[in-house]
Motif scaffolding. Structure first.
Motif, mmCIF file in Angstrom:
data_model
loop_
_atom_site.group_PDB
_atom_site.id
_atom_site.type_symbol
_atom_site.label_atom_id
_atom_site.label_comp_id
_atom_site.label_asym_id
_atom_site.label_seq_id
_atom_site.Cartn_x
_atom_site.Cartn_y
_atom_site.Cartn_z
ATOM 1 N N SER A 62 0.812 -1.225 0.000
ATOM 2 C CA SER A 62 0.000 0.000 0.000
ATOM 3 C C SER A 62 0.836 1.260 0.000
ATOM 4 O O SER A 62 0.333 2.348 -0.301
ATOM 5 C CB SER A 62 -0.935 0.006 1.218
ATOM 6 N N ASN A 118 0.655 3.965 -2.643
ATOM 7 C CA ASN A 118 -0.517 4.849 -2.736
ATOM 8 C C ASN A 118 -0.566 5.898 -1.628
ATOM 9 O O ASN A 118 -1.513 6.678 -1.561
ATOM 10 C CB ASN A 118 -1.800 4.011 -2.697
ATOM 11 N N TYR A 171 7.779 4.462 -6.219
ATOM 12 C CA TYR A 171 6.502 5.166 -6.374
ATOM 13 C C TYR A 171 6.528 6.501 -5.623
ATOM 14 O O TYR A 171 6.081 7.529 -6.142
ATOM 15 C CB TYR A 171 5.361 4.275 -5.884
ATOM 16 N N LYS A 215 1.504 11.545 -9.356
ATOM 17 C CA LYS A 215 1.842 10.173 -9.685
ATOM 18 C C LYS A 215 2.313 10.090 -11.130
ATOM 19 O O LYS A 215 1.597 10.486 -12.046
ATOM 20 C CB LYS A 215 0.622 9.265 -9.479
#
Length: 323
Positions: free
Chosen positions: A138, A141, A174, A184
């Protein structure tokens, strides 16, 4: 600002914590934990602080026992162990099981292979196992703080920026992409550490898209903060790279005089920095409910700002006043 005449702009390198300082670690974790917490009577009414402190007690145990475990696996194991403890607590098993949720060390969290040895442990079913892995991934994100990307690019005009973070390389790509682009990225590939065969350096020196000049993850240093090993690795590496220091050190000059630690967490970053004799900047994120107090201890930082944007503005002000 401290009473001394030392200025922010006297330094050449900023070593950044990421999760909690640049990325909203608490919100990312808390949102990821909510489905698990809502399933148990013991935790369904927990506050954000209670949930994060319970998670932190598990995380600290695992990271200290298994410093070479990848952070995605640490997150997954934390989710699994916390679920086991909540099951036991919700069924009113032993008081000792309950006490581990209050931050007391549980020496039987995991065995040498990373498997739970809790008395309440059971082999996870397929659905449970997938939820643990999903929580472990996770991190990609989790949101960044709105000032982080622009402030980093501003500071990168005057300093070399170094990442020293409790994360693994794959997970960080990320976060790296969002911090570099402010959103993003469509393609996160450029933000992934290259393979050893493609990397001319011992550690990764990212390209021009990134505000960072050096990336050091827990996977690179082999330990998790607040252990001193990561900080010592960073100092030793920076000392041997004049391109990071803005020139070669003088014969009697200590690399620490050119370095600042920039972080939110007092126990993970500022206390170790103080122990090593490195000045630090506290980014006191006002939304934080953990890692922001040190009962009975003197302030270990030299500068304090509520956002990274405020620090970037202070640096610009110092530079203008020096003209």
């Amino acid at each position: 600002m401290p009473a001394s005449t030392v200025k922010l702009t006297d330094h050449k390198v900023l070593i950044f914590d990421v999760y909690g300082t640049l990325m909203d670690w608490e919100t990312g974790l808390y949102n990821g934990l909510k489905p698990l917490l809502s399933r148990f009577a013991a935790s369904k009414d927990w506050t954000r602080k209670e949930a994060l402190e319970a998670f932190g007690s598990v995380e600290g145990d695992i990271q200290s026992q298994f410093p070479e475990m990848l952070y995605a696996d640490v997150l997954a194991k934390c989710h699994e162990v916390l679920e086991e403890r909540l099951k036991a607590l919700s069924s009113q098993e032993t008081p000792a099981t309950s006490s581990t949720l209050q931050g007391q060390s549980d020496p039987s969290v995991v065995d040498a292979e990373g498997a739970s040895t809790s008395a309440a442990a059971t082999a996870p079913g397929e659905g449970e196992e997938s939820s643990h892995k999903a929580f472990g991934h996770s991190i990609r994100n989790w949101p960044i703080f709105p000032d982080s990307s622009s402030a980093l690019h501003s500071l990168a005009r005057h300093y070399k920026l170094v990442v020293l973070s409790n994360v693994d390389r794959d997970s960080f790509q990320y976060t790296h992409g969002v911090l570099s682009e402010g959103q993003k990225p469509q393609d996160p590939t450029p933000y992934l550490n290259p393979s050893e065969s493609d990397n001319p350096h011992k550690y990764w020196h990212p390209g021009p898209k990134s505000p960072f000049s050096l990336i050091l993850t827990a996977q690179d240093t082999g330990c998790y903060k607040p252990a001193l090993g990561g900080f010592q690795t960073a100092l030793e590496y920076i000392k041997t790279h004049p391109d990071l220091l803005g020139g070669t050190l003088k014969e009697d000059e200590d690399v620490k005089s050119r370095v600042l630690i920039v972080a939110q967490s007092l126990p993970h970053d500022h206390v170790p920095a103080s122990r090593l004799g490195i000045k630090s900047v506290w980014i006191d994120r006002q939304s934080a409910v953990t890692c922001n107090t040190l009962p009975g201890q003197a302030a270990p930082w030299s500068w304090k700002f509520e956002t990274l944007g405020e620090m970037a503005e202070a640096v610009e002000k110092e530079l203008k006043e020096a003209l």
